[in-house]
Motif scaffolding. Structure first.
Motif, PDB file in Angstrom:
ATOM      1  N   ALA A  52     -46.584  34.869 -37.463  1.00 43.18           N
ATOM      2  CA  ALA A  52     -47.835  35.154 -38.163  1.00 43.18           C
ATOM      3  C   ALA A  52     -48.371  33.892 -38.805  1.00 43.18           C
ATOM      4  O   ALA A  52     -47.616  32.943 -39.082  1.00 43.18           O
ATOM      5  CB  ALA A  52     -47.617  36.227 -39.230  1.00 43.18           C
ATOM      6  N   ARG A  53     -49.673  33.890 -39.031  1.00 43.23           N
ATOM      7  CA  ARG A  53     -50.306  32.804 -39.783  1.00 43.23           C
ATOM      8  C   ARG A  53     -51.504  33.350 -40.537  1.00 43.23           C
ATOM      9  O   ARG A  53     -52.134  34.342 -40.121  1.00 43.23           O
ATOM     10  CB  ARG A  53     -50.752  31.679 -38.852  1.00 43.23           C
ATOM     11  N   VAL A  54     -51.849  32.725 -41.650  1.00 49.83           N
ATOM     12  CA  VAL A  54     -53.016  33.121 -42.426  1.00 49.83           C
ATOM     13  C   VAL A  54     -53.563  31.903 -43.152  1.00 49.83           C
ATOM     14  O   VAL A  54     -52.797  31.040 -43.610  1.00 49.83           O
ATOM     15  CB  VAL A  54     -52.677  34.241 -43.431  1.00 49.83           C
ATOM     16  N   GLN A  55     -54.891  31.798 -43.228  1.00 51.30           N
ATOM     17  CA  GLN A  55     -55.577  30.793 -44.019  1.00 51.30           C
ATOM     18  C   GLN A  55     -56.619  31.508 -44.867  1.00 51.30           C
ATOM     19  O   GLN A  55     -57.270  32.446 -44.393  1.00 51.30           O
ATOM     20  CB  GLN A  55     -56.247  29.745 -43.131  1.00 51.30           C
ATOM     21  N   PHE A  56     -56.773  31.090 -46.120  1.00 50.44           N
ATOM     22  CA  PHE A  56     -57.706  31.770 -47.007  1.00 50.44           C
ATOM     23  C   PHE A  56     -58.398  30.758 -47.905  1.00 50.44           C
ATOM     24  O   PHE A  56     -57.857  29.692 -48.213  1.00 50.44           O
ATOM     25  CB  PHE A  56     -56.982  32.819 -47.855  1.00 50.44           C
ATOM     26  N   ALA A  57     -59.625  31.108 -48.318  1.00 54.71           N
ATOM     27  CA  ALA A  57     -60.417  30.281 -49.232  1.00 54.71           C
ATOM     28  C   ALA A  57     -61.461  31.159 -49.882  1.00 54.71           C
ATOM     29  O   ALA A  57     -62.272  31.775 -49.192  1.00 54.71           O
ATOM     30  CB  ALA A  57     -61.083  29.134 -48.483  1.00 54.71           C
ATOM     31  N   ALA A  58     -61.423  31.237 -51.221  1.00 59.14           N
ATOM     32  CA  ALA A  58     -62.369  32.073 -51.983  1.00 59.14           C
ATOM     33  C   ALA A  58     -62.364  33.498 -51.435  1.00 59.14           C
ATOM     34  O   ALA A  58     -61.344  34.157 -51.466  1.00 59.14           O
ATOM     35  CB  ALA A  58     -63.764  31.450 -51.973  1.00 59.14           C
ATOM     36  N   ASP A  59     -63.495  33.969 -50.885  1.00 59.37           N
ATOM     37  CA  ASP A  59     -63.570  35.348 -50.391  1.00 59.37           C
ATOM     38  C   ASP A  59     -63.558  35.413 -48.866  1.00 59.37           C
ATOM     39  O   ASP A  59     -64.119  36.337 -48.270  1.00 59.37           O
ATOM     40  CB  ASP A  59     -64.811  36.047 -50.932  1.00 59.37           C
TER      41      ASP A  59
ATOM     42  N   GLY B 205     -55.693  28.056 -49.361  1.00 54.57           N
ATOM     43  CA  GLY B 205     -54.384  27.709 -48.828  1.00 54.57           C
ATOM     44  C   GLY B 205     -54.101  28.403 -47.518  1.00 54.57           C
ATOM     45  O   GLY B 205     -54.993  28.895 -46.833  1.00 54.57           O
ATOM     46  N   GLY B 206     -52.831  28.443 -47.169  1.00 56.65           N
ATOM     47  CA  GLY B 206     -52.437  29.066 -45.922  1.00 56.65           C
ATOM     48  C   GLY B 206     -50.935  29.212 -45.835  1.00 56.65           C
ATOM     49  O   GLY B 206     -50.175  28.690 -46.663  1.00 56.65           O
ATOM     50  N   ALA B 207     -50.498  29.958 -44.839  1.00 57.31           N
ATOM     51  CA  ALA B 207     -49.068  30.163 -44.596  1.00 57.31           C
ATOM     52  C   ALA B 207     -48.849  30.396 -43.111  1.00 57.31           C
ATOM     53  O   ALA B 207     -49.719  30.918 -42.412  1.00 57.31           O
ATOM     54  CB  ALA B 207     -48.558  31.341 -45.414  1.00 57.31           C
ATOM     55  N   ARG B 208     -47.681  29.974 -42.654  1.00 57.51           N
ATOM     56  CA  ARG B 208     -47.312  30.171 -41.249  1.00 57.51           C
ATOM     57  C   ARG B 208     -45.850  30.598 -41.182  1.00 57.51           C
ATOM     58  O   ARG B 208     -44.978  29.958 -41.772  1.00 57.51           O
ATOM     59  CB  ARG B 208     -47.532  28.897 -40.452  1.00 57.51           C
ATOM     60  N   LEU B 209     -45.618  31.700 -40.491  1.00 55.64           N
ATOM     61  CA  LEU B 209     -44.268  32.212 -40.271  1.00 55.64           C
ATOM     62  C   LEU B 209     -43.962  32.115 -38.783  1.00 55.64           C
ATOM     63  O   LEU B 209     -44.644  32.724 -37.968  1.00 55.64           O
ATOM     64  CB  LEU B 209     -44.151  33.661 -40.729  1.00 55.64           C
ATOM     65  N   ALA B 210     -42.947  31.333 -38.434  1.00 58.61           N
ATOM     66  CA  ALA B 210     -42.608  31.110 -37.028  1.00 58.61           C
ATOM     67  C   ALA B 210     -41.170  31.543 -36.761  1.00 58.61           C
ATOM     68  O   ALA B 210     -40.302  31.453 -37.633  1.00 58.61           O
ATOM     69  CB  ALA B 210     -42.772  29.636 -36.677  1.00 58.61           C
ATOM     70  N   GLY B 211     -40.947  32.028 -35.550  1.00 62.88           N
ATOM     71  CA  GLY B 211     -39.591  32.356 -35.125  1.00 62.88           C
ATOM     72  C   GLY B 211     -38.932  33.466 -35.913  1.00 62.88           C
ATOM     73  O   GLY B 211     -37.702  33.460 -36.098  1.00 62.88           O
ATOM     74  N   LEU B 212     -39.723  34.447 -36.355  1.00 59.60           N
ATOM     75  CA  LEU B 212     -39.130  35.568 -37.079  1.00 59.60           C
ATOM     76  C   LEU B 212     -38.243  36.380 -36.134  1.00 59.60           C
ATOM     77  O   LEU B 212     -38.665  36.764 -35.049  1.00 59.60           O
ATOM     78  CB  LEU B 212     -40.233  36.454 -37.657  1.00 59.60           C
TER      79      LEU B 212
ATOM     80  N   LYS C 140     -53.791  25.829 -53.400  1.00 63.32           N
ATOM     81  CA  LYS C 140     -54.243  25.158 -54.607  1.00 63.32           C
ATOM     82  C   LYS C 140     -55.425  25.910 -55.195  1.00 63.32           C
ATOM     83  O   LYS C 140     -56.122  26.652 -54.491  1.00 63.32           O
ATOM     84  CB  LYS C 140     -54.621  23.715 -54.326  1.00 63.32           C
ATOM     85  N   ARG C 141     -55.654  25.705 -56.468  1.00 60.03           N
ATOM     86  CA  ARG C 141     -56.722  26.395 -57.200  1.00 60.03           C
ATOM     87  C   ARG C 141     -57.757  25.373 -57.641  1.00 60.03           C
ATOM     88  O   ARG C 141     -57.406  24.345 -58.243  1.00 60.03           O
ATOM     89  CB  ARG C 141     -56.131  27.115 -58.406  1.00 60.03           C
ATOM     90  N   ASP C 142     -59.052  25.640 -57.340  1.00 62.72           N
ATOM     91  CA  ASP C 142     -60.088  24.681 -57.700  1.00 62.72           C
ATOM     92  C   ASP C 142     -60.568  24.901 -59.120  1.00 62.72           C
ATOM     93  O   ASP C 142     -60.086  25.786 -59.835  1.00 62.72           O
ATOM     94  CB  ASP C 142     -61.247  24.740 -56.704  1.00 62.72           C
ATOM     95  N   ALA C 143     -61.554  24.114 -59.543  1.00 66.44           N
ATOM     96  CA  ALA C 143     -62.055  24.176 -60.922  1.00 66.44           C
ATOM     97  C   ALA C 143     -62.712  25.508 -61.244  1.00 66.44           C
ATOM     98  O   ALA C 143     -62.776  25.915 -62.407  1.00 66.44           O
ATOM     99  CB  ALA C 143     -63.041  23.029 -61.158  1.00 66.44           C
TER     100      ALA C 143
END
Length: 290
Positions: free
Chosen positions: A54-61, A34-41, A25-28
């Motif tokens: 794999a997994r990743v979480q991100f926020a701003a910088d 956000g984030g993403a998770r890839l399982a059982g590749l 999501k994008r703030d004001a």
């Protein structure tokens, strides 16, 4: 299930399956979180068996994540955190470049890490490579061993390569040893090719856009003609795009002559006397073609 990346990227045909969950999501202020998770590749890619997650979480910088991937003969574990503080690491057990990139070859084995403040992190490596070729880069042997901390005096990082090729330029060998820390280090190195050999010793201290140090020794030994060495140690300083170099002169191994250089701001000047090559007393801007 059965997804073929080759539909979008023709050089990467295959059939992959797994479960992907992603949100964001994008703030004001316009920053994404956000984030993403890839399982059982699993499946195949370019006729190589694939397994991973794999997994990743991100926020701003800032961001954090983990990757575990097996493809062909390669096994890669990587992850960590990125932000004002870094904690990044990767383990190759091994990494065959041909498994990941078409036209590449060679093998990397070992680990590397970057940790500490983003503006001046510490570097660690125990990495070796053989028969490497990727685009315009190639090396028969490559090695990176040691640690260079952000501060202090006990760091020791050694880099070396044999039969190195960079953008069409070839070198028989290259070596660099750095001791101390990222903030203040002492460096010795050499570079050899069919044209000759260069050896140097220098110090540097600083951070970001401000650095200063001394060139302690410099020797150039062409394959033809006399060798040249630095007459005496000289100081330099770099600050926000400007470079200052005290007058530095190279003397030939045979008596007579000298070749000197000096820099101030964006100007560099050269002068020579009684040398066996044609010299021109001139001043040029570093930004222009010399």
């Amino acid at each position: 299930s059965g997804f073929d990346p080759g539909y979008f990227f023709p050089d990467f045909p295959g059939a992959l399956s797994g479960k992907l969950d992603a949100s964001g999501k994008r703030d004001a202020q316009g920053h994404w979180k956000g984030g993403a998770r890839l399982a059982g590749l699993r499946g195949s890619l370019r006729k190589r068996l694939v397994q991973g997650q794999a997994r990743v979480q991100f926020a701003a910088d800032s961001a954090n994540g983990e990757l575990s991937l097996r493809i062909g003969n390669s096994h890669v574990e990587a992850g960590g955190r990125y932000g004002e503080q870094l904690d990044l690491h990767a383990q190759f057990s091994p990494l065959d470049l041909a498994d990941l990139w078409p036209g590449a070859s060679g093998r990397l084995q070992g680990r590397m890490a970057v940790r500490g403040a983003r503006i001046a992190p510490a570097y660690e490596a125990d990495l070796r490579g053989e028969g490497l070729r990727w685009g315009q880069f190639a090396a028969r042997q490559l090695s990176a061993r040691g640690r260079l901390p952000a501060s202090g005096r006990n760091g020791d990082l050694q880099l070396s390569a044999k039969d190195l090729s960079l953008s069409g330029e070839t070198f028989d060998s290259a070596a660099l040893t750095m001791t101390g820390s990222v903030a203040a280090f002492h460096a010795t190195g050499n570079l050899a090719s069919g044209l000759g050999r260069l050896d140097f010793e220098a110090t540097a201290a600083g951070q970001g856009q401000q650095w200063q140090g001394r060139v302690e020794q410099l020797q150039i030994a062409p394959s033809r003609g006399p060798a040249w060495r630095l007459q005496s140690a000289t100081s330099y300083r770099y600050q926000a795009g400007t470079f200052h170099l005290e007058r530095a002169c190279l003397l030939p191994s045979t008596p007579g002559g000298e070749l000197c250089a000096q820099a101030q701001g964006t100007l560099v000047s050269f002068s020579g006397t009684d040398t066996r090559i044609a010299m021109v007393r001139t001043k040029k801007s570093i930004d222009s073609s010399i």
